[in-house]
Design a protein around this motif. Structure first.
Motif, mmCIF file in Angstrom:
data_model
loop_
_atom_site.group_PDB
_atom_site.id
_atom_site.type_symbol
_atom_site.label_atom_id
_atom_site.label_comp_id
_atom_site.label_asym_id
_atom_site.label_seq_id
_atom_site.Cartn_x
_atom_site.Cartn_y
_atom_site.Cartn_z
ATOM 1 N N LYS A 1 0.828 -1.497 0.055
ATOM 2 C CA LYS A 1 0.064 0.105 -0.001
ATOM 3 C C LYS A 1 0.735 1.323 0.085
ATOM 4 N N THR A 2 1.966 1.059 0.211
ATOM 5 C CA THR A 2 3.069 2.453 -0.010
ATOM 6 C C THR A 2 3.011 2.772 -1.516
ATOM 7 N N PRO A 3 2.515 3.827 -1.785
ATOM 8 C CA PRO A 3 2.549 4.243 -3.276
ATOM 9 C C PRO A 3 4.036 4.249 -3.911
ATOM 10 N N ASN A 4 4.079 4.274 -5.262
ATOM 11 C CA ASN A 4 5.316 4.422 -5.841
ATOM 12 C C ASN A 4 5.296 5.842 -6.349
ATOM 13 N N PRO A 5 6.477 6.502 -5.689
ATOM 14 C CA PRO A 5 6.750 7.929 -5.871
ATOM 15 C C PRO A 5 7.195 8.409 -7.226
ATOM 16 N N GLY A 6 7.109 9.727 -7.610
ATOM 17 C CA GLY A 6 7.772 10.095 -8.593
ATOM 18 C C GLY A 6 6.469 10.329 -9.837
ATOM 19 N N ASN A 7 7.266 11.362 -10.641
ATOM 20 C CA ASN A 7 6.551 11.397 -11.939
ATOM 21 C C ASN A 7 7.038 10.433 -12.871
ATOM 22 N N LYS A 8 6.005 9.504 -13.017
ATOM 23 C CA LYS A 8 6.193 8.284 -13.671
ATOM 24 C C LYS A 8 5.734 7.933 -15.003
ATOM 25 N N ARG B 1 13.321 5.183 3.469
ATOM 26 C CA ARG B 1 14.417 5.343 4.479
ATOM 27 C C ARG B 1 14.651 6.623 5.143
ATOM 28 N N SER B 2 14.270 7.813 4.345
ATOM 29 C CA SER B 2 14.310 9.149 4.625
ATOM 30 C C SER B 2 13.169 9.531 5.603
ATOM 31 N N MET B 3 11.914 8.891 5.173
ATOM 32 C CA MET B 3 10.597 9.105 6.201
ATOM 33 C C MET B 3 10.739 8.333 7.435
ATOM 34 N N ARG B 4 11.361 7.295 7.422
ATOM 35 C CA ARG B 4 11.463 6.587 8.647
ATOM 36 C C ARG B 4 12.105 7.304 9.723
ATOM 37 N N GLN B 5 13.068 8.002 9.182
ATOM 38 C CA GLN B 5 14.484 8.608 10.312
ATOM 39 C C GLN B 5 13.542 9.884 10.967
ATOM 40 N N MET C 1 17.463 0.893 -22.492
ATOM 41 C CA MET C 1 18.330 0.009 -21.694
ATOM 42 C C MET C 1 18.723 -1.259 -22.085
ATOM 43 N N GLU C 2 19.905 -1.624 -21.862
ATOM 44 C CA GLU C 2 20.553 -2.746 -22.307
ATOM 45 C C GLU C 2 19.868 -4.014 -21.717
ATOM 46 N N GLY C 3 20.079 -4.101 -20.330
ATOM 47 C CA GLY C 3 19.625 -5.094 -19.615
ATOM 48 C C GLY C 3 18.522 -4.496 -18.725
ATOM 49 N N LEU C 4 17.236 -4.801 -19.115
ATOM 50 C CA LEU C 4 16.129 -4.261 -18.316
ATOM 51 C C LEU C 4 15.781 -4.937 -17.133
ATOM 52 N N ARG C 5 16.340 -4.255 -15.902
ATOM 53 C CA ARG C 5 15.973 -4.860 -14.517
ATOM 54 C C ARG C 5 14.494 -4.580 -14.251
ATOM 55 N N LEU C 6 13.788 -5.575 -13.895
ATOM 56 C CA LEU C 6 11.997 -5.551 -13.617
ATOM 57 C C LEU C 6 12.402 -6.005 -12.123
ATOM 58 N N HIS C 7 12.119 -4.988 -11.131
ATOM 59 C CA HIS C 7 12.005 -5.275 -10.005
ATOM 60 C C HIS C 7 10.471 -5.605 -9.254
ATOM 61 N N HIS C 8 10.094 -6.584 -8.619
ATOM 62 C CA HIS C 8 9.069 -7.074 -8.260
ATOM 63 C C HIS C 8 8.588 -6.002 -7.363
ATOM 64 N N PRO C 9 7.075 -5.529 -7.398
ATOM 65 C CA PRO C 9 6.747 -4.053 -6.986
ATOM 66 C C PRO C 9 6.990 -4.213 -5.293
ATOM 67 N N THR C 10 7.126 -5.474 -4.417
ATOM 68 C CA THR C 10 7.334 -5.426 -3.151
ATOM 69 C C THR C 10 8.321 -6.334 -2.685
ATOM 70 N N ASP C 11 8.523 -7.376 -3.401
ATOM 71 C CA ASP C 11 9.527 -8.297 -2.889
ATOM 72 C C ASP C 11 11.022 -8.034 -3.348
ATOM 73 N N HIS C 12 11.828 -7.578 -2.440
ATOM 74 C CA HIS C 12 12.955 -7.054 -2.807
ATOM 75 C C HIS C 12 14.019 -8.076 -3.217
ATOM 76 N N GLN D 1 12.999 3.146 -2.320
ATOM 77 C CA GLN D 1 13.773 2.738 -0.855
ATOM 78 C C GLN D 1 14.376 3.664 -0.071
ATOM 79 N N ASP D 2 14.981 4.880 -1.028
ATOM 80 C CA ASP D 2 15.389 5.970 -0.463
ATOM 81 C C ASP D 2 14.464 6.751 0.241
ATOM 82 N N LEU D 3 13.270 7.054 -0.117
ATOM 83 C CA LEU D 3 12.447 7.819 0.257
ATOM 84 C C LEU D 3 11.738 7.129 1.620
#
Lengths: 370, 370
Positions: free
Chosen positions: B243-250, B366-370, B277-288, B362-364
């Motif tokens: 439920k944590t939204p994906n940030p940024g202008n996408k 982390r910075s919110m949690r601090q 992109m040469e090798g397109l890295r697809l991240h699962h939306p929540t499973d790191h 992930q950066d956002l």
């Protein structure tokens, strides 16, 4: 039929949610999940059925009702994204609404960030001569969080602030939260009734769409047709007994017993009058073995329920205000037996048939079958 | 959001029902159970998503689509109540609509009364040079009754008439009926494919209200805000990772593999371009722990899905006709893998994140949690 089915469904759902909420205010929050423009009629029906306010600004304006809601997460998010803090977002909001300050505390973390920040703002407000309204919890374990929030607010000197809870609520969820508060709150030194006395429910999706039971099965069936000025009854057979409509030009009455509770709804033909009947025979709508007899001595009131709305194409009905309809709902509900009002497996309140209607129905079924 | 959520829900539901129906026509019959005026938008969404016609006369007129339905039970009931018969009701209907004669046969009894009467009327029509359209079954065991109806119609010389089935249908009920026909029809000398080839589905309540799942949980969340002409990403934390939204202008892209099936939807930041992109890295939306890499050689097409609708308050999008949207739906559906289209427990098609978006999120957090 389109309007009747949906609005009856939502008014009923709102009544169920209000019923379980121990009298605390219910806010209708559902417009974003409503079925398009239908959400407006749904919000109005919710207000009639049990909601106290709606966050639907448009329909509130049309009805002359004040809308009620809280600020959105986006307000806090915008401040943070621009380099400010949750506290600064709350302060900005309090500056604009010093006397209506209700803060949504779960954008970062309800107990670790939102509540401490809200309390700071509340203290600043009080120093400036304003009393804060409260906080809103919109995620997580709402029972646990509301107890913790009450602890923190009490300790900070705000024991009267409102706690709005929201997030996929419906009557069963609210029931569970209240039960949990009643059990858990004393462990944290909180009087459950005090906490419940400051709750407000924000209910969206599951109210406006009656999620799980999203439709009321009202139908249009021909039951009579005029032939040379006389009503001729019509019928349609069905494999399922309960789906065979009751024929004829009919009336319906609600019969109250000596306790002033509704004891039966009775369907009879247009020229019948239960006032005139000595021993009122009530036929179960489908089970031919079940007949109940009521005597006038047992009856406190017989209320005719059918209201004339159109006559010869003219509207002859005086519209009521929302407030009048709410009052009607409250007094109707009060005259229902607690067993009928039960949320789960209530006593089923059948609409019975008079002897004359029962006989007519059986005759028509027999003649159709031949 | 109100309009997007509901219409997407109903278009999806219609697509599911159409999908299971083996290509046979689907009629939207739900207006009486729809959520007030929302039913109009729902009928339109159903037409886009998979319904072929709607019985909603108003919205059909607005869209320039012919409405489709059948006569009501009340027509037959009125005739019977006035002393005529079901047969005479059918004859009267056939006189008015000799070339559109589709008869609802379950007012009295489908097999014993409705069908024999319909066949008589069909024979009379044919003698007068017209071909009947078919019959509609609206109650009872629709699989069994449609087989029996096919037997009777075949025997009477009407092997091509349509059989409309209706009555609390949805995708699972239709699936079950078709499965039962495939198993049972041969016992009665009926070729299942022939029978299925003359079916039409009338689907009401469970389509227009998406009964059981009456809401799509689309939300409005702030994801970015412009600061001195630059997008600043915004985020909101949640106890639930998904439920944590994906940030940024996408932007979002659909990636097709060499089979021309969609293999992934990919969400990235506005200045990213997966073509580069040469090798397109697809991240699962929540499973790191889950990352998938795609190479350009494996990719047949990368389709940008985000379409500009408004620019500086002006509509820059050209509206499409219903027919164009239907075509778009058909071609989009064809490019989905059968595993994803499966009705029950389909393969879950995640919307993946690019490396850059994943890192930003992930950066956002982390910075919110601090």
């Amino acid at each position: 039929l389109n309007h009747l089915n949906y609005q009856t469904l939502i008014a009923t759902k709102a009544a169920r949610i209000h019923e379980i909420g121990l009298g605390r205010p219910l806010l209708e929050f559902g417009i974003r999940r409503a079925h398009g423009k239908g959400g407006n009629a749904g919000a109005r029906a919710a207000l009639i059925g049990g909601a106290d306010f709606t966050s639907n600004v448009g329909i509130s304006h049309v009805l002359g009702y004040p809308p009620q809601g809280t600020h959105a997460h986006s307000m806090v998010q915008a401040f943070i994204a621009l380099g400010y803090s949750e506290l600064e977002a709350f302060q900005a909001y309090a500056d604009v609404y010093p006397d209506d300050c209700l803060l949504l505390v779960d954008t970062v973390n309800s107990l670790e960030s939102g509540l401490p920040n809200a309390i700071k703002v509340f203290e600043q407000l009080r120093q400036r001569g304003h009393e804060p309204v409260g906080i809103r919890l919109d995620s997580g374990d709402l029972a646990y969080l509301s107890i913790q929030a009450a602890c923190m607010l009490d300790k900070a000197g705000f024991p009267d602030t409102t706690i709005v809870i929201s997030g996929n609520l419906d009557e069963l969820t609210i029931w569970q939260i209240l039960t949990q508060i009643q059990g858990e709150a004393p462990r944290y030194g909180i009087e459950p009734d005090d906490l419940i006395g400051r709750l407000v429910y924000g209910v969206g999706t599951r109210l406006i769409t009656s999620r799980g039971n999203s439709a009321l099965g009202g139908v249009y069936k021909l039951v009579a047709i005029k032939k040379q000025g006389q009503w001729e009854p019509a019928i349609k057979l069905s494999e399922t007994l309960s789906k065979t409509p009751n024929p004829g030009n009919k009336r319906v009455w609600r019969i109250y017993d000596k306790r002033d509770y509704a004891t039966a709804d009775l369907l009879g033909l247009g020229d019948e009058n239960p006032q005139d009947m000595e021993g009122l025979r009530l036929h179960h709508p489908t089970d031919h073995t079940k007949v109940r007899v009521l005597y006038q001595d047992d009856i406190a009131e017989i209320e005719p329920l059918l209201v004339e709305v159109l006559r010869d194409g003219e509207v002859v009905y005086k519209n009521h205000t929302i407030e009048e309809m709410r009052q009607q709902r409250v007094s109707d509900m009060e005259r229902l037996d607690p067993g009928v009002r039960r949320l789960i497996k209530p006593h089923i309140y059948h609409v019975s048939l008079t002897q004359e209607l029962w006989d007519l129905k059986q005759d028509l079924i027999r003649s159709m079958r031949q």
